[in-house]
Write a protein that holds these residues in place. Structure first.
Motif, PDB file in Angstrom:
ATOM      1  N   ASP A   1      -9.540 -11.063 -10.785  1.00 45.04           N
ATOM      2  CA  ASP A   1      -8.284 -11.504 -10.174  1.00 45.04           C
ATOM      3  C   ASP A   1      -7.447 -10.309  -9.725  1.00 45.04           C
ATOM      4  N   THR A   2      -7.390  -9.296 -10.562  1.00 49.04           N
ATOM      5  CA  THR A   2      -6.624  -8.105 -10.198  1.00 49.04           C
ATOM      6  C   THR A   2      -7.207  -7.451  -8.955  1.00 49.04           C
ATOM      7  N   LEU A   3      -8.514  -7.274  -8.939  1.00 53.12           N
ATOM      8  CA  LEU A   3      -9.151  -6.606  -7.802  1.00 53.12           C
ATOM      9  C   LEU A   3      -9.017  -7.426  -6.520  1.00 53.12           C
ATOM     10  N   GLN A   4      -9.010  -8.741  -6.639  1.00 51.37           N
ATOM     11  CA  GLN A   4      -8.890  -9.578  -5.452  1.00 51.37           C
ATOM     12  C   GLN A   4      -7.478  -9.544  -4.868  1.00 51.37           C
ATOM     13  N   PHE A   5      -6.465  -9.615  -5.725  1.00 51.79           N
ATOM     14  CA  PHE A   5      -5.096  -9.805  -5.236  1.00 51.79           C
ATOM     15  C   PHE A   5      -4.299  -8.522  -5.107  1.00 51.79           C
ATOM     16  N   VAL A   6      -4.861  -7.410  -5.574  1.00 55.42           N
ATOM     17  CA  VAL A   6      -4.145  -6.148  -5.425  1.00 55.42           C
ATOM     18  C   VAL A   6      -4.045  -5.751  -3.954  1.00 55.42           C
ATOM     19  N   ARG A   7      -4.820  -6.398  -3.092  1.00 55.31           N
ATOM     20  CA  ARG A   7      -4.747  -6.130  -1.646  1.00 55.31           C
ATOM     21  C   ARG A   7      -3.335  -6.359  -1.106  1.00 55.31           C
TER      22      ARG A   7
ATOM     23  N   THR B   1      -0.454 -17.378   2.477  1.00 52.42           N
ATOM     24  CA  THR B   1      -1.851 -17.140   2.855  1.00 52.42           C
ATOM     25  C   THR B   1      -2.597 -18.444   3.074  1.00 52.42           C
ATOM     26  N   ALA B   2      -3.270 -18.545   4.213  1.00 54.17           N
ATOM     27  CA  ALA B   2      -4.166 -19.652   4.535  1.00 54.17           C
ATOM     28  C   ALA B   2      -5.583 -19.109   4.649  1.00 54.17           C
ATOM     29  N   VAL B   3      -6.557 -20.024   4.768  1.00 55.98           N
ATOM     30  CA  VAL B   3      -7.951 -19.606   4.834  1.00 55.98           C
ATOM     31  C   VAL B   3      -8.183 -18.642   5.989  1.00 55.98           C
ATOM     32  N   ASP B   4      -7.432 -18.810   7.083  1.00 56.67           N
ATOM     33  CA  ASP B   4      -7.628 -17.956   8.259  1.00 56.67           C
ATOM     34  C   ASP B   4      -6.628 -16.811   8.350  1.00 56.67           C
ATOM     35  N   SER B   5      -5.893 -16.541   7.252  1.00 61.81           N
ATOM     36  CA  SER B   5      -4.917 -15.441   7.310  1.00 61.81           C
ATOM     37  C   SER B   5      -4.970 -14.561   6.064  1.00 61.81           C
ATOM     38  N   VAL B   6      -6.158 -14.421   5.506  1.00 61.46           N
ATOM     39  CA  VAL B   6      -6.324 -13.576   4.315  1.00 61.46           C
ATOM     40  C   VAL B   6      -6.187 -12.109   4.714  1.00 61.46           C
ATOM     41  N   PRO B   7      -5.380 -11.311   4.000  1.00 65.79           N
ATOM     42  CA  PRO B   7      -5.315  -9.876   4.292  1.00 65.79           C
ATOM     43  C   PRO B   7      -6.704  -9.251   4.231  1.00 65.79           C
TER      44      PRO B   7
END
Length: 599
Positions: free
Chosen positions: A339-345, A403-409
């Motif tokens: 979770d940390t690695l995914q959302f630290v973006r 964030t939506a499926v088509d707007s992920v950083p």
């Protein structure tokens, strides 16, 4: 003409002989003649409960309790009917009234333990059962209710032992078989739990809780039609919010998230402020791709009290996405490494909104994440906190950014340490693309081949790890692909698998040499591909932009969505999904086939 006493004895004789209609008729005639006859009211109430008419039984037992307020037996019988009706709070109060009258009544102590368990008070339940057993060490209900409390407290071995002691006293006790099944389930011994639950419903076909638990287990085993049939039986016997929750979670195991949402909605109609229910509903919406509805529900996790996770409460307000204007904001990890690695973006994006970003993460991630752009300071969780103006857990950042499926950083957003990349290149060989994959008929002695990292297990403390982790033996078809150099990146308890599978000449275990995630990132930078289960290193590979293949269970974690081979979170990822629950061999065969044709 018979006296009331004689009629009562005749009715009781019918009752004890199983002639329920005759007994009920006589009890009714007695009450017609004397509406204040307490024995007839009590015994008719018990009979009606035994005849699956607990609501009518409650009416007569309440009449008996008014007529004879000093009877512990009447209060205990009333409590039993209230338990059948799902009124655990009222049942527990009735048992307490019985025990004030007769403190040495073992039955009341034992059965009060069951009511306390239904109220999610397992510590008190265990103490009540212990009082029953002090009075009668062979009390079957006391033994099984103590075992049930042990299971609720996570003491699977004690629960199993207690259930077996209860069965030694009374082998046909359905509740003991149900508890035994729950003890097995708690330790993922599903193949043993399933026949235990089946035995419980065979012994008592009207045992709604056993049908419900059996249905939940059947869903985990991939026996979906049987699971739904079991839930239908449970609903007929004990409809209500709790069943909707269990069935909703089972629908998630079936990869039917919108059906799960419908069940959670039914439960929320009765319990609108249940944080755990909102949290589950959020997971279902996210898995279905309905992220706008899912993110607000996920934020309810911060109000869930029945969890081991250390939810944080700060006096500072939570950031919701507004302009920060130079204020200091604490972003912090709250769950697993993945979770940390995914959302630290999101941390650099928060800085771009004008915030002075302070990032608190798990200690093994501090070194890796210290170079994130825009982050003023990275520090380890557990130490003193600096001053800050606003707070936001990392997992709440997707909501703040809408964030939506088509707007992920986009990824990649992490960079490995160059010095460690060089050191690991010397250890494992040249980096990606620097040597060609050997052609047909060549092997490791004539060509170096692709370099592929493997991770096969997650954290076993995670409740769903048995379903999500293929383990090393589940990857054997992959390890059999010729011309590939495999590197084990597995850390933690999953390393025990290394002693249980055959050795492979082209497999190098790097685990003992890995100090932290910075090492793992540097190794990945020297690989052509990472093949992983759904666990932290998979997110690390995706965050680095390393080619990543993820082996997923039939019903994956919400972030992988459904029915797609790519991931909006990681453009370099390819997803290999189970087609049947538990069938890792088929997944690994497809991965091996893809690996043979890749490069």
């Amino acid at each position: 003409m018979a006296t009331i006493a004689e009629a009562l004895l005749a009715a009781l004789d019918h009752h004890q002989a199983g002639r329920m209609n005759e007994a009920a008729t006589l009890y009714g005639r007695i009450l017609d003649a004397d509406p204040e006859q307490p024995d007839a009211a009590q015994l008719l109430g018990v009979l009606l409960a035994q005849a699956n008419q607990p609501a009518e039984g409650r009416r007569f037992l309440r009449r008996a309790a008014v007529l004879r307020p000093g009877s512990a037996e009447t209060q205990s019988n009333l409590a039993g009917v209230l338990r059948l009706l799902g009124e655990a709070g009222a049942a527990e109060a009735a048992y307490r009234r019985a025990l004030r009258i007769a403190p040495l009544l073992a039955d009341a102590h034992a059965n009060r333990a069951g009511a306390l368990r239904a109220l999610a008070r397992p510590d008190e339940a265990a103490r009540s059962a212990e009082r029953a057993l002090a009075l009668d060490p062979a009390h079957a209900e006391g033994l099984v209710n103590h075992a049930d409390a042990d299971v609720a407290l996570g003491r699977a071995a004690a629960g199993e032992a207690g259930a077996r002691r209860a069965l030694a006293v009374q082998g046909g006790l359905a509740a003991a078989w149900m508890v035994l099944g729950s003890a097995f389930s708690l330790t993922n011994r599903w193949d043993e739990a399933e026949p235990a639950y089946r035995k419980a419903v065979d012994l008592n076909p009207r045992y709604g809780e056993a049908w419900e638990n059996w249905g939940a287990l059947l869903a985990k085993l991939g026996r979906f039609a049987e699971a739904l049939a079991a839930f239908d039986q449970a609903e007929a016997l004990r409809p209500g919010a709790l069943l909707c929750v269990t069935r909703g979670i089972a629908k998630l195991a079936m990869a039917r998230p919108l059906e799960a949402v419908a069940d959670f909605d039914r439960a929320l109609a009765a319990r609108p402020n249940d944080a755990g229910l909102h949290w589950n509903r959020g997971f279902a919406q996210l898995l279905a791709g309905n992220w706008a509805e899912g993110w607000p529900e996920i934020d309810w996790r911060r109000f869930e009290v029945n969890t081991a996770l250390p939810w944080r409460a700060f006096p500072q307000p939570t950031w919701r996405g507004e302009d920060l204007a130079g204020r200091r904001i604490l972003l912090y990890a709250e769950q697993g490494f993945g979770d940390t690695l995914q959302f630290v973006r999101y941390a650099p994006l928060v800085a771009a909104r004008g915030g002075r970003v302070l990032l608190e993460v798990q200690p093994p991630l501090v070194s890796l994440l210290s170079g994130l752009p825009g982050v003023e300071r990275v520090f380890a969780r557990g130490g003193p906190l600096p001053e800050f103006d606003l707070e936001c857990p990392l997992m709440s950042l997707p909501r703040a950014f809408g964030t939506a499926v088509d707007s992920v950083p986009p990824a990649p957003y992490l960079t490995p340490d160059p010095a460690r990349v060089r050191r690991w290149r010397e250890r494992i060989g040249a980096g990606p693309g620097e040597t060609a994959r050997p052609g047909p008929g060549t092997g490791p002695e004539t060509g170096r081949g692709l370099r592929v990292g493997l991770v096969w297990a997650g954290n076993p403390r995670f409740q769903g790890d048995r379903l999500r982790s293929p383990r090393l033996d589940g990857m054997l078809p992959v390890l059999g692909v010729p011309g590939v150099r495999f590197f084990g990146l597995q850390m933690g308890p999953g390393r025990a698998d290394l002693g249980l599978v055959p050795g492979f000449a082209d497999f190098t275990d790097l685990g003992p040499e890995i100090a932290d995630f910075t090492d793992t990132a540097a190794i990945m930078a020297n690989l052509d591909l990472v093949i992983s289960s759904c666990t932290g290193p998979a997110h690390l590979a995706g965050a680095l932009g390393v080619p990543l293949w993820v082996m997923l269970p039939f019903s994956p974690d919400w972030r992988w969505l459904l029915e797609r081979e790519d991931s909006p979170w990681y453009p370099t990822a390819r997803l290999f999904r189970q087609r049947r629950v538990g069938d890792w061999a088929e997944v690994a065969t497809r991965v091996a086939r893809a690996l043979q044709g890749w490069g």
